[in-house]
Design a protein around this motif. Structure first.
Motif, PDB file in Angstrom:
ATOM      1  N   VAL A   1      -0.214  39.683  -0.065  1.00  0.00           N
ATOM      2  CA  VAL A   1       0.943  39.449  -0.931  1.00  0.00           C
ATOM      3  C   VAL A   1       0.921  40.549  -1.977  1.00  0.00           C
ATOM      4  N   GLU A   2       1.969  41.358  -2.007  1.00  0.00           N
ATOM      5  CA  GLU A   2       1.946  42.439  -3.010  1.00  0.00           C
ATOM      6  C   GLU A   2       2.794  42.059  -4.210  1.00  0.00           C
TER       7      GLU A   2
ATOM      8  N   THR B   1       5.934  40.435   0.214  1.00  0.00           N
ATOM      9  CA  THR B   1       6.239  41.084  -1.066  1.00  0.00           C
ATOM     10  C   THR B   1       6.810  40.052  -2.030  1.00  0.00           C
ATOM     11  N   THR B   2       6.480  40.213  -3.322  1.00  0.00           N
ATOM     12  CA  THR B   2       7.069  39.317  -4.326  1.00  0.00           C
ATOM     13  C   THR B   2       8.289  39.946  -4.979  1.00  0.00           C
ATOM     14  N   THR B   3       8.814  41.001  -4.402  1.00  0.00           N
ATOM     15  CA  THR B   3       9.959  41.639  -5.059  1.00  0.00           C
ATOM     16  C   THR B   3      11.059  40.631  -5.357  1.00  0.00           C
ATOM     17  N   SER B   4      11.740  40.854  -6.492  1.00  0.00           N
ATOM     18  CA  SER B   4      12.871  39.973  -6.792  1.00  0.00           C
ATOM     19  C   SER B   4      14.182  40.719  -6.597  1.00  0.00           C
ATOM     20  N   SER B   5      14.107  42.018  -6.323  1.00  0.00           N
ATOM     21  CA  SER B   5      15.384  42.748  -6.292  1.00  0.00           C
ATOM     22  C   SER B   5      15.460  43.869  -5.258  1.00  0.00           C
ATOM     23  N   LEU B   6      14.350  44.219  -4.632  1.00  0.00           N
ATOM     24  CA  LEU B   6      14.404  45.367  -3.715  1.00  0.00           C
ATOM     25  C   LEU B   6      14.606  44.890  -2.274  1.00  0.00           C
ATOM     26  N   PRO B   7      15.226  45.745  -1.424  1.00  0.00           N
ATOM     27  CA  PRO B   7      15.512  45.320  -0.045  1.00  0.00           C
ATOM     28  C   PRO B   7      14.229  45.210   0.800  1.00  0.00           C
ATOM     29  N   ILE B   8      13.910  44.006   1.207  1.00  0.00           N
ATOM     30  CA  ILE B   8      12.692  43.741   1.976  1.00  0.00           C
ATOM     31  C   ILE B   8      12.827  44.339   3.379  1.00  0.00           C
ATOM     32  N   THR B   9      14.056  44.393   3.860  1.00  0.00           N
ATOM     33  CA  THR B   9      14.304  45.008   5.167  1.00  0.00           C
ATOM     34  C   THR B   9      13.764  46.442   5.180  1.00  0.00           C
TER      35      THR B   9
ATOM     36  N   GLN C   1       8.414  42.712  12.045  1.00  0.00           N
ATOM     37  CA  GLN C   1       8.432  41.268  12.351  1.00  0.00           C
ATOM     38  C   GLN C   1       7.445  40.495  11.481  1.00  0.00           C
ATOM     39  N   ASP C   2       6.456  41.210  10.910  1.00  0.00           N
ATOM     40  CA  ASP C   2       5.425  40.538  10.101  1.00  0.00           C
ATOM     41  C   ASP C   2       5.708  40.648   8.598  1.00  0.00           C
ATOM     42  N   VAL C   3       6.844  41.232   8.226  1.00  0.00           N
ATOM     43  CA  VAL C   3       7.140  41.475   6.806  1.00  0.00           C
ATOM     44  C   VAL C   3       8.137  40.421   6.291  1.00  0.00           C
ATOM     45  N   ILE C   4       7.833  39.878   5.105  1.00  0.00           N
ATOM     46  CA  ILE C   4       8.596  38.744   4.572  1.00  0.00           C
ATOM     47  C   ILE C   4       8.522  38.764   3.044  1.00  0.00           C
ATOM     48  N   GLY C   5       9.440  38.089   2.387  1.00  0.00           N
ATOM     49  CA  GLY C   5       9.377  37.963   0.926  1.00  0.00           C
ATOM     50  C   GLY C   5       8.791  36.621   0.523  1.00  0.00           C
ATOM     51  N   MET C   6       7.916  36.648  -0.498  1.00  0.00           N
ATOM     52  CA  MET C   6       7.427  35.411  -1.125  1.00  0.00           C
ATOM     53  C   MET C   6       7.643  35.623  -2.613  1.00  0.00           C
TER      54      MET C   6
END
Ligand code: 3HC
Length: 388
Positions: free
Chosen positions: A194-195, A223-231, A241-246
């Motif tokens: 978790v970054e 990623t814990t980003t609140s505003s950047l595109p996780i895609t 496929q293994d990348v997600i936001g938390m």
């Protein structure tokens, strides 16, 4: 009408309308919108429940009156309010019709957790996982920064012990599950990373490329980003496929919400595993798509921005803070919360929302910009809207 009621009408009704529109657009479910605001901001009730309680038709009428005064599109009653009022239906009926999904299961085994970052959010997230019994490897740029994380967690645990909510033994066991490292290679055997590093796309892209090199196959990269595109973060790796936001909330050990953000590439198993893991660490997960603001920031920051505009019109800060706590039961008034979040963070989020949605009403309030330019960022600088 008393002044408190006026402040409620000015600040809370548009927030309710915005919540209705967010549901109406299909972005999130009734239950997730309500849970997001209860568990992310500590509100006593979710906005759609509040609309039901006031009455769908009454909210439509109150907004209609406000719209007649301001002509602001944000005050124009959402079409769904009209529809539900005509049908005599409520948001509770909408939620019941949607039904509840089955409890999520861990599709990937999670034993060791990695956290990248040493700031307030990262420190809180390390604490959350260790408190739930996970071994945590956390990575920072220097020994000093690693010590800062231990200091943050120790302080929180000491405060809990002083209140009789834990023992020295629990604290030692929790601290014993932590391993600090200044090299990212230490993340080679964790099951999920978790970054929570700087909110800057280039910095995060570099990290995700590196995590792709270091993390074992099948490890989840969150990623814990609140505003950047996780895609985009997913595309920087060979395993989108293994990348997600938390997205955790501040302060992470206290706020129970995690927004779980999937991209079009995130696998269903990774999504389900992260939802199960979120529940395992005692948090409430809500699901939303990869779009600026997710649920909470989308509904929270325009309301905070409106509060600043209200103060620009001559309203006292303390009066607004008190009125909101009294009428809406929110745990903090808007200016108290702005000072906790940080005016720099709030301005960045508000600019993102303004850019994404182009709503004239989302334009950052002039005073927010001025505060940031003056270095009055909130509690962290000793002065923001209030002085500390
Ligand atoms: N770290 C760890 N624990 C903390 C803490 C911290 N920084 N601050 C408070 N706590 C703990 C206390 O120890 C106490 O624990 P206990 O109940 O086990 O004894 C509990 O939290 C309640 O604290 P207090 O009694 O001191 O204070 P309050 O009752 O005033 O609650 C609050 C504090 C929970 C922060 C409450 O005011 C609240 O819910 N505020 C709203 C915060 C909010 O809206 N956050 C979201 C911001 S937006 C965001 O994060 C998104 C991002 O993208 C910007």
């Amino acid at each position: 009408m008393t002044s408190s009621e006026q402040i409620f009408t000015t600040l809370v009704l548009p927030y309710l309308n915005h919540a209705v529109r967010t549901y109406e657009s299909g972005y999130a479910s009734v239950s997730d919108i309500d849970a997001a605001m209860r568990f992310g901001c500590g509100y006593p009730k979710g906005p759609l429940t509040v609309v039901d309680e006031i009455g769908v038709a009454q909210v439509r009428d109150l907004l209609g009156a406000r719209y007649a005064e301001t002509g602001d599109h944000l005050h124009e009653p959402a079409g769904l309010l009209e529809k539900l009022a005509a049908e005599g239906r409520t948001f509770a009926d909408e939620a019941a019709a949607a039904g509840e999904g089955a409890a999520p299961q861990l599709k990937h085994e999670i034993n060791r957790v990695g956290v990248v970052g040493t700031g307030t959010m990262a420190s809180g997230i390390v604490q959350v996982f260790a408190q739930a019994g996970y071994d945590v490897v956390f990575v920072g740029r220097s020994q000093d920064k690693l010590d800062g994380v231990i200091g943050y967690i120790t302080k929180n645990l000491d405060r809990a012990i002083a209140k009789g909510k834990g023992t020295e033994g629990d604290k030692d066991a929790l601290l014993g599950r932590l391993t600090g490292a200044t090299e990212r290679e230490a993340l080679g055997d964790v099951d999920i990373v978790v970054e929570a590093i700087a909110e800057d796309l280039d910095i995060k892209l570099e990290l995700f490329r590196d995590l792709d090199r270091i993390a074992k196959p099948g490890a989840i990269l969150a990623t814990t980003t609140s505003s950047l595109p996780i895609t985009k973060l997913g595309e920087a790796t060979g395993r989108p496929q293994d990348v997600i936001g938390m997205h955790f909330f501040n302060p992470a050990p206290v706020m129970k919400l995690v927004e779980i953000i999937t991209t079009p590439a995130t696998s269903a198993d990774v999504d389900e595993t992260v939802r199960a893991l979120t529940a395992n660490v005692g948090k409430v997960g809500v699901s939303a798509g990869d779009r600026s603001g997710f649920i909470v920031n989308l509904l929270l920051f325009p309301y905070l921005n409106d509060a600043i505009k209200l103060a620009e019109g001559g309203e006292e800060l303390a009066t607004v803070d008190a009125a909101i706590k009294e009428t809406a039961g929110f745990p903090m008034g808007p200016f108290e919360l702005l000072d906790v979040v940080g005016n720099d963070v709030s301005l960045a989020i508000q600019r993102e929302l303004y850019g994404e949605f182009g709503e004239p009403g989302f334009e950052p309030a002039a005073t927010l910009v001025a505060k940031v330019e003056a270095g009055e960022l909130g509690r962290k600088t000793g002065k923001g809207f209030h002085t500390y």
